[in-house]
Motif scaffolding. Structure first.
Motif, PDB file in Angstrom:
ATOM      1  N   UNK A  93       0.813  -1.224   0.000  1.00  0.00           N
ATOM      2  CA  UNK A  93       0.000   0.000   0.000  1.00  0.00           C
ATOM      3  C   UNK A  93       0.842   1.267   0.000  1.00  0.00           C
ATOM      4  N   UNK A  94       2.146   1.110   0.106  1.00  0.00           N
ATOM      5  CA  UNK A  94       3.027   2.267   0.197  1.00  0.00           C
ATOM      6  C   UNK A  94       2.859   3.161  -1.031  1.00  0.00           C
ATOM      7  N   UNK A  95       2.706   4.455  -0.784  1.00  0.00           N
ATOM      8  CA  UNK A  95       2.510   5.403  -1.876  1.00  0.00           C
ATOM      9  C   UNK A  95       1.065   5.592  -2.282  1.00  0.00           C
ATOM     10  N   UNK A  96       0.183   4.720  -1.793  1.00  0.00           N
ATOM     11  CA  UNK A  96      -1.243   4.822  -2.128  1.00  0.00           C
ATOM     12  C   UNK A  96      -2.105   5.136  -0.914  1.00  0.00           C
ATOM     13  N   UNK A  97      -1.715   4.639   0.252  1.00  0.00           N
ATOM     14  CA  UNK A  97      -2.486   4.818   1.484  1.00  0.00           C
ATOM     15  C   UNK A  97      -1.759   5.782   2.414  1.00  0.00           C
ATOM     16  N   UNK A  98      -2.548   6.521   3.200  1.00  0.00           N
ATOM     17  CA  UNK A  98      -1.984   7.432   4.188  1.00  0.00           C
ATOM     18  C   UNK A  98      -2.761   7.313   5.486  1.00  0.00           C
ATOM     19  N   UNK A  99      -2.029   7.089   6.570  1.00  0.00           N
ATOM     20  CA  UNK A  99      -2.640   7.049   7.901  1.00  0.00           C
ATOM     21  C   UNK A  99      -2.440   8.397   8.580  1.00  0.00           C
ATOM     22  N   UNK A 100      -3.483   8.866   9.248  1.00  0.00           N
ATOM     23  CA  UNK A 100      -3.383  10.134   9.962  1.00  0.00           C
ATOM     24  C   UNK A 100      -4.382  10.116  11.109  1.00  0.00           C
ATOM     25  N   UNK A 101      -4.249  11.093  11.981  1.00  0.00           N
ATOM     26  CA  UNK A 101      -5.216  11.174  13.069  1.00  0.00           C
ATOM     27  C   UNK A 101      -5.485  12.622  13.426  1.00  0.00           C
ATOM     28  N   UNK A 102      -6.692  12.857  13.894  1.00  0.00           N
ATOM     29  CA  UNK A 102      -7.122  14.177  14.360  1.00  0.00           C
ATOM     30  C   UNK A 102      -7.406  14.028  15.845  1.00  0.00           C
ATOM     31  N   UNK A 103      -6.488  14.532  16.668  1.00  0.00           N
ATOM     32  CA  UNK A 103      -6.633  14.359  18.112  1.00  0.00           C
ATOM     33  C   UNK A 103      -7.859  15.080  18.657  1.00  0.00           C
ATOM     34  N   UNK A 104      -8.197  16.211  18.087  1.00  0.00           N
ATOM     35  CA  UNK A 104      -9.355  16.965  18.565  1.00  0.00           C
ATOM     36  C   UNK A 104     -10.654  16.207  18.325  1.00  0.00           C
ATOM     37  N   UNK A 105     -10.664  15.403  17.270  1.00  0.00           N
ATOM     38  CA  UNK A 105     -11.863  14.636  16.926  1.00  0.00           C
ATOM     39  C   UNK A 105     -11.774  13.185  17.382  1.00  0.00           C
ATOM     40  N   UNK A 106     -10.654  12.825  18.019  1.00  0.00           N
ATOM     41  CA  UNK A 106     -10.445  11.428  18.466  1.00  0.00           C
ATOM     42  C   UNK A 106     -10.631  10.448  17.318  1.00  0.00           C
ATOM     43  N   UNK A 107     -10.155  10.805  16.150  1.00  0.00           N
ATOM     44  CA  UNK A 107     -10.400  10.015  14.951  1.00  0.00           C
ATOM     45  C   UNK A 107      -9.107   9.681  14.230  1.00  0.00           C
ATOM     46  N   UNK A 108      -8.993   8.414  13.874  1.00  0.00           N
ATOM     47  CA  UNK A 108      -7.895   7.901  13.053  1.00  0.00           C
ATOM     48  C   UNK A 108      -8.430   7.720  11.635  1.00  0.00           C
ATOM     49  N   UNK A 109      -7.610   8.065  10.645  1.00  0.00           N
ATOM     50  CA  UNK A 109      -8.037   7.965   9.256  1.00  0.00           C
ATOM     51  C   UNK A 109      -7.116   7.045   8.460  1.00  0.00           C
ATOM     52  N   UNK A 110      -7.682   6.516   7.394  1.00  0.00           N
ATOM     53  CA  UNK A 110      -6.875   5.821   6.392  1.00  0.00           C
ATOM     54  C   UNK A 110      -7.373   6.278   5.025  1.00  0.00           C
ATOM     55  N   UNK A 111      -6.585   7.141   4.388  1.00  0.00           N
ATOM     56  CA  UNK A 111      -6.902   7.585   3.032  1.00  0.00           C
ATOM     57  C   UNK A 111      -6.347   6.557   2.060  1.00  0.00           C
ATOM     58  N   UNK A 112      -7.208   6.016   1.220  1.00  0.00           N
ATOM     59  CA  UNK A 112      -6.814   4.960   0.289  1.00  0.00           C
ATOM     60  C   UNK A 112      -7.055   5.451  -1.142  1.00  0.00           C
ATOM     61  N   UNK A 113      -6.000   5.517  -1.908  1.00  0.00           N
ATOM     62  CA  UNK A 113      -6.079   5.973  -3.291  1.00  0.00           C
ATOM     63  C   UNK A 113      -5.653   4.872  -4.248  1.00  0.00           C
ATOM     64  N   UNK A 114      -6.061   5.020  -5.505  1.00  0.00           N
ATOM     65  CA  UNK A 114      -5.688   4.068  -6.554  1.00  0.00           C
ATOM     66  C   UNK A 114      -5.947   2.626  -6.120  1.00  0.00           C
ATOM     67  N   UNK A 115      -7.161   2.401  -5.688  1.00  0.00           N
ATOM     68  CA  UNK A 115      -7.524   1.090  -5.153  1.00  0.00           C
ATOM     69  C   UNK A 115      -7.605   0.052  -6.256  1.00  0.00           C
ATOM     70  N   UNK A 116      -7.278  -1.177  -5.893  1.00  0.00           N
ATOM     71  CA  UNK A 116      -7.402  -2.300  -6.807  1.00  0.00           C
ATOM     72  C   UNK A 116      -8.175  -3.418  -6.128  1.00  0.00           C
ATOM     73  N   UNK A 117      -8.523  -4.429  -6.892  1.00  0.00           N
ATOM     74  CA  UNK A 117      -9.292  -5.551  -6.348  1.00  0.00           C
ATOM     75  C   UNK A 117      -8.533  -6.243  -5.214  1.00  0.00           C
ATOM     76  N   UNK A 118      -7.207  -6.148  -5.240  1.00  0.00           N
ATOM     77  CA  UNK A 118      -6.402  -6.762  -4.183  1.00  0.00           C
ATOM     78  C   UNK A 118      -6.585  -6.085  -2.835  1.00  0.00           C
ATOM     79  N   UNK A 119      -7.168  -4.893  -2.833  1.00  0.00           N
ATOM     80  CA  UNK A 119      -7.418  -4.178  -1.584  1.00  0.00           C
ATOM     81  C   UNK A 119      -8.755  -4.544  -0.959  1.00  0.00           C
TER      82      UNK A 119
END
Length: 124
Positions: free
Chosen positions: A64-90
């Motif tokens: 997933x390197x280069x396609x996915x990004x993990x981040x978090x918003x401490x104020x919202x107590x939320x963890x994110x996973x942005x997933x780009x250029x998805x394929x069937x393998x995902x």
């Protein structure tokens, strides 16, 4: 007690994008490293992306390197996973997890808390 609730999954076409969210109970990020894992039928959870409590360092699976990004918003107590250029393998059920370790581990056994999981399907 740590509670994690994922959202944002669904059906997307190949090449498309999705953003997963994981709402955590108050104070979770202060005491835990966080990770996104995924599971397909008949397999164990494999690590996708992790974020360490110490320094916020991130690490990604090669697939997933280069396609996915993990981040978090401490104020919202939320963890994110942005997933780009998805394929069937995902295609998988995606889980967020919380580990008490200060360096986020890549093995599911080191995570004490898990969300309920959310389905991501990549198909045309």
């Amino acid at each position: 007690q740590v509670q994690l609730v994922e959202s944002g999954g669904g059906l997307v076409q190949p090449g498309g994008s999705l953003r997963l969210s994981c709402l955590a109970s108050e104070g979770t990020f202060a005491g835990h490293s966080m990770g996104w894992f995924r599971q397909t039928q008949g397999t164990g959870r494999e690590f996708v992306a992790i974020k360490s409590r110490l320094g916020g360092a991130t690490h990604y699976a090669d697939s997933v390197k280069g396609r996915f990004t993990i981040s978090q918003d401490n104020a919202k107590n939320t963890l994110y996973l942005q997933m780009n250029n998805l394929s069937s393998k995902d295609t998988a059920v995606y889980y967020c997890g919380a580990s008490p370790k200060i360096i986020a581990p890549v093995t599911e056994i080191d995570y004490d808390y898990w969300g309920q999981g959310i389905q991501v399907t990549v198909s045309s």
